[in-house]
Design an enzyme around this catalytic site. Structure first.
Site, PDB file in Angstrom:
ATOM      1  N   ASP A 182       0.852  -1.189   0.000  1.00 23.30           N
ATOM      2  CA  ASP A 182       0.000   0.000   0.000  1.00 23.30           C
ATOM      3  C   ASP A 182       0.890   1.241   0.000  1.00 23.30           C
ATOM      4  O   ASP A 182       2.096   1.163   0.309  1.00 23.30           O
ATOM      5  CB  ASP A 182      -0.903  -0.029   1.243  1.00 23.30           C
ATOM      6  CG  ASP A 182      -2.111   0.886   1.117  1.00 23.30           C
ATOM      7  OD1 ASP A 182      -2.353   1.421   0.024  1.00 23.30           O
ATOM      8  OD2 ASP A 182      -2.818   1.071   2.130  1.00 23.30           O
ATOM      9  N   ASP A 205      -8.959   2.795  -2.760  1.00 27.78           N
ATOM     10  CA  ASP A 205     -10.019   3.301  -1.881  1.00 27.78           C
ATOM     11  C   ASP A 205     -11.246   3.754  -2.673  1.00 27.78           C
ATOM     12  O   ASP A 205     -11.603   4.935  -2.687  1.00 27.78           O
ATOM     13  CB  ASP A 205      -9.484   4.457  -1.038  1.00 27.78           C
ATOM     14  CG  ASP A 205      -8.284   4.045  -0.198  1.00 27.78           C
ATOM     15  OD1 ASP A 205      -8.083   2.832  -0.009  1.00 27.78           O
ATOM     16  OD2 ASP A 205      -7.549   4.939   0.264  1.00 27.78           O
ATOM     17  N   GLU A 252       2.846   4.637  -4.288  1.00 31.25           N
ATOM     18  CA  GLU A 252       2.909   5.423  -5.528  1.00 31.25           C
ATOM     19  C   GLU A 252       4.277   6.108  -5.745  1.00 31.25           C
ATOM     20  O   GLU A 252       4.619   6.301  -6.925  1.00 31.25           O
ATOM     21  CB  GLU A 252       1.783   6.462  -5.545  1.00 31.25           C
ATOM     22  CG  GLU A 252       0.401   5.876  -5.764  1.00 31.25           C
ATOM     23  CD  GLU A 252      -0.087   5.047  -4.575  1.00 31.25           C
ATOM     24  OE1 GLU A 252      -0.741   4.028  -4.803  1.00 31.25           O
ATOM     25  OE2 GLU A 252       0.229   5.405  -3.433  1.00 31.25           O
TER      26      GLU A 252
END
Length: 804
Positions: free
Chosen positions: A462, A541, A465
């Site tokens: 997670d 999300d 990026e």
């Protein structure tokens, strides 16, 4: 700075962390102001007229007045072209060496001073001014890339005795730094073409007219269909037209933007207006791969180029439950017991960042989870695995073992002055490993030994990026941050989009070294082209609402066409509290997707099926039972995805790309070759229209037969979503005794059918055998036989015939 963004930051993170994010954002701006001087004067350049050509295996190099173009056709028919000396390697997308050239392809002069490369599967024509046209062997145009345009820095002379400004670079130095030349490439496709792909796009799967950014981005909260970009972008276009299907991949990881416009037939004076694609990159090489053929052939070629999809362990094809905020061992046990007591199957439970000590990666909160290995062992005895979240950001804190070892190894990203780059994430001030460095990947991979020691069977990446919280500006690292880039050196402008990909590589390879007898289970929020080599992904999300439900399907379909077959959404949405109807419809969709996982934020409503009342519980139980009954079919699809690159979940036009009506169908999908799933995506619907591909289809509940192509109206009560089976299909299922069996749907009169079956061989690396079955009608009776090298034989498995 936007004051409203600052207020939102304070609300989201609290005053202390909020002020830290403000300081981090200003620090990022200062770092880039020093490390990336403003762009100076530039000059535009185009290739100019062709001046000659030189043949080489598979194609050749065509010289122009101000540039050169290298074209090579591979033995499998894949086309590569690169301008200004750009070669296939180095590339983070490719699985290994570039494919061998087609030695039969020949470079020869074309009309009007151009050139062409002729091969068995594709013809490439290059005009005298540098347009590249991809044609079928019959001469039909699939794609035309117009002459590109570059903008290059103009060297600024420094007067004698004067010193350059701090941080300034000469034009030559800037060019050699890799990427100061930005470029634009405009392409044309047939007027009837439809665009798909570009990674994870919530507004798809068909990409409408508009601009799509190529920069992996955390959307700062939950997202819906109108939000772009998201976590996983790829410069991969999947284009479907009457002329044929092709995939175009611009192998460049820099920040960019793709602008699409669909064409129009008969536009203006009866002439077609072609569809257009314009790719703009802020730097990096201008090179492209094009794969042509049927959809199945295209993705097979794409997998051959970028790597076979990782094969998840079989348990990862079962239902999984996650939540940010389980909070304790007691709560995990309560949830698992809730599934067991209600007779609901469960394969895995995922622990989010709240199980860490102060959110520090590779730690455990011993107060809340005093015996995590014991909990993992206890759950595994019940058939339930534990999966751990892993974030890349490492808390900057002396005494933090991960930070201390990483600092000693020089593992963290640094700025142009050599200082560690810090950002703010959940633990506070954090450093970021440079996964583009092979030594750092090896160091990071060894850290997963701690996760395995805690009893975890898999990981989900997670915040990779990567994210640095900020109330304004870009929520990531400074663009001037330095990266190893596997020895080439460069900055974050080039490394950003491959950060999640290289982290996935580090984790996957580490798990393989640490536990060589088991297939790793890994999925990642961010990634890039080639992501499938190391695992899958999920929606991120996604917002709780009917638009979020629709976006969930769009993401899975679009990612599958980019070569990532294993994915799924946060069932129920990430935020808020879904209504019972919305949760049930989401659950019913999730039961037919590869990654079937409920998940929610720490402040969101519950996601356990029994929390929505007895009616929802019973219907969810039915969805779970059907998923488990079809587990052998999912196992087969997973194996075939690895062997062929074909996604589990496919658009309705997969087998009939020439059907224009099917190209525009976005609310249903094929699961393998055998099943058509039509989820309910709107509130209050108890019937829905379904567009059928050609052939006979059976409603799997009522057994009623329908003939395609055409549209039918099917019942969709709360208890189920419409699912149809292709006539003649043979698929693997679990029999009533739990053992493998075959289910066959009666072929139409005068036709035959069949299917492939790959049995579960465990979660190791055992070679699996593909079993081929055929079905046919003999005197009104359905016969199923196994096809072998020597002919046909009895099926050898119990057979259930349906649709008679």
């Amino acid at each position: 700075m936007d004051g409203r963004e600052l207020v939102r930051s304070m609300k989201a993170f609290g005053s202390v962390r909020g002020w830290r994010t403000v300081r981090a954002a200003w620090r990022q701006r200062r770092t880039d102001a020093w490390g990336l001087p403003p762009r100076g004067a530039e000059r535009a350049r185009v290739p100019g007229p062709a001046t000659g050509a030189e043949a080489s295996p598979g194609g050749g190099t065509i010289r122009f007045a101000r540039s050169s173009l290298r074209i090579r056709v591979s033995s499998g028919g894949t086309v590569f072209w690169g301008w200004d000396g750009a070669e296939p390697l180095p590339s983070y997308a490719l699985a290994g060496e570039a494919p061998d050239p087609d030695l039969r392809a020949s470079l020869e002069p074309d009309t009007d001073g151009g050139w062409r490369i002729v091969s068995e599967r594709v013809t490439v024509a290059v005009s005298r001014h540098g347009a590249v046209e991809i044609r079928t062997p019959g001469g039909v145009m699939l794609r035309r890339d117009l002459p590109p345009r570059w903008w290059e820095p103009v060297a600024q002379a420094v007067p004698p005795g004067a010193k350059p400004a701090p941080g300034a670079r000469s034009g030559a130095d800037a060019a050699s730094s890799g990427g100061s030349a930005r470029w634009v490439q405009r392409s044309e496709v047939p007027a009837d073409a439809r665009f798909f792909g570009l990674g994870g796009r919530s507004a798809g799967p068909r990409l409408r007219d508009g601009s799509y950014r190529l920069w992996n981005t955390d959307p700062k909260g939950s997202f819906g269909p109108g939000d772009d970009p998201l976590y996983l972008t790829m410069p991969v276009q999947f284009v479907v037209s009457d002329a044929g299907t092709h995939l175009a991949f611009h192998d460049n990881s820099w920040d960019g933007r793709v602008t699409l416009a669909e064409g129009e037939e008969g536009a203006g004076s009866g002439h077609d207006r072609p569809g257009t694609s314009e790719v703009r990159m802020v730097g990096g090489p201008l090179r492209c791969w094009v794969v042509v053929g049927t959809p199945a052939r295209v993705l097979h070629g794409w997998a051959a180029l970028t790597g076979a999809p990782a094969l998840p362990p079989d348990w990862a094809l079962g239902p999984q439950h996650a939540r940010w905020g389980f909070g304790s061992e007691h709560e995990v046990r309560r949830i698992v017991a809730g599934y067991r007591e209600r007779g609901l199957p469960l394969s895995a439970v995922h622990l989010d960042i709240d199980h860490y000590d102060g959110h520090r990666v590779f730690t455990v909160d011993r107060e809340r989870f005093p015996d995590l290995p014991g909990l993992a062992k206890e759950l595994r005895e019940q058939g339930v695995r534990l999966v751990s979240i892993v974030d890349p950001a490492v808390k900057v804190e002396p005494g933090n073992a991960v930070y201390d070892s990483g600092r000693a190894a020089g593992a963290f990203v640094r700025d142009a002055r050599g200082d560690e780059v810090h950002g703010v994430v959940w633990p506070g001030e954090c450093a970021y490993p440079d996964f583009t460095d092979p030594a750092v990947r090896e160091w990071w991979g060894e850290l997963y030994e701690e996760r395995l020691g805690q009893g975890f069977a898999g990981v989900w990446h997670d915040m990779n990026e990567p994210v640095s919280f900020a109330p304004f500006g870009d929520t990531t690292l400074p663009r001037s941050a330095r990266h190893d880039l596997d020895g080439r050196g460069g900055d974050h402008r080039e490394a950003h989009n491959v950060y999640g990909l290289t982290m996935a590589r580090a984790g996957y390879e580490g798990l393989r070294r640490l536990r060589p007898d088991e297939r790793p289970f890994l999925f990642s929020r961010s990634g890039w082209a080639g992501m499938q080599r190391y695992g899958g992904t999920w929606s991120g999300d996604v917002s709780t609402g009917w638009p979020g439900l629709r976006a969930s399907l769009a993401l899975v379909l679009g990612l599958g066409l980019c070569g990532v077959p294993y994915s799924g959404p946060d069932v129920g949405g990430f935020d808020g509290s879904p209504t019972p109807e919305l949760f049930l419809r989401w659950y019913q969709l999730g039961a037919w997707l590869p990654l079937f996982r409920t998940h929610a934020a720490i402040d969101a409503g519950r996601r356990e099926p029994w929390e929505f009342g007895p009616e929802v519980l019973e219907h969810a139980r039915a969805a779970l039972a059907e998923r488990e009954r079809l587990r052998p079919y999912f196992t087969t699809l997973a194996r075939l995805a690895r062997m062929t690159g074909a996604p589990y979940v496919r658009p309705l036009w997969w087998g009939a790309p020439e059907d224009r009506v099917l190209r525009d169908c976005e609310d249903a999908f094929l699961l393998g070759d055998a099943l058509l799933v039509a989820p309910v995506l709107t509130r209050g619907a108890d019937r829905r229209a379904v567009r059928l591909p050609r052939g006979r289809w059976y409603d799997t509940v009522t057994g009623q037969a329908y003939e395609g192509p055409g549209q039918v109206l099917l019942d969709a009560p709360l208890s189920r979503v419409p699912v149809l089976a292709r006539a003649g299909a043979v698929l693997a299922v679990r029999g009533d005794d739990g053992e493998p069996a075959l289910e066959v749907w009666a072929p139409a009169a005068g036709r035959t059918g069949g299917g492939l079956v790959v049995r579960d061989t465990g979660d190791g690396w055992e070679t699996a055998e593909i079993e081929r079955y055929q079905s046919r009608l003999v005197d009104g009776r359905v016969v199923v036989e196994r096809v072998t090298h020597d002919g046909v034989e009895e099926a050898g498995l119990p057979v259930r015939v349906r649709g008679v």
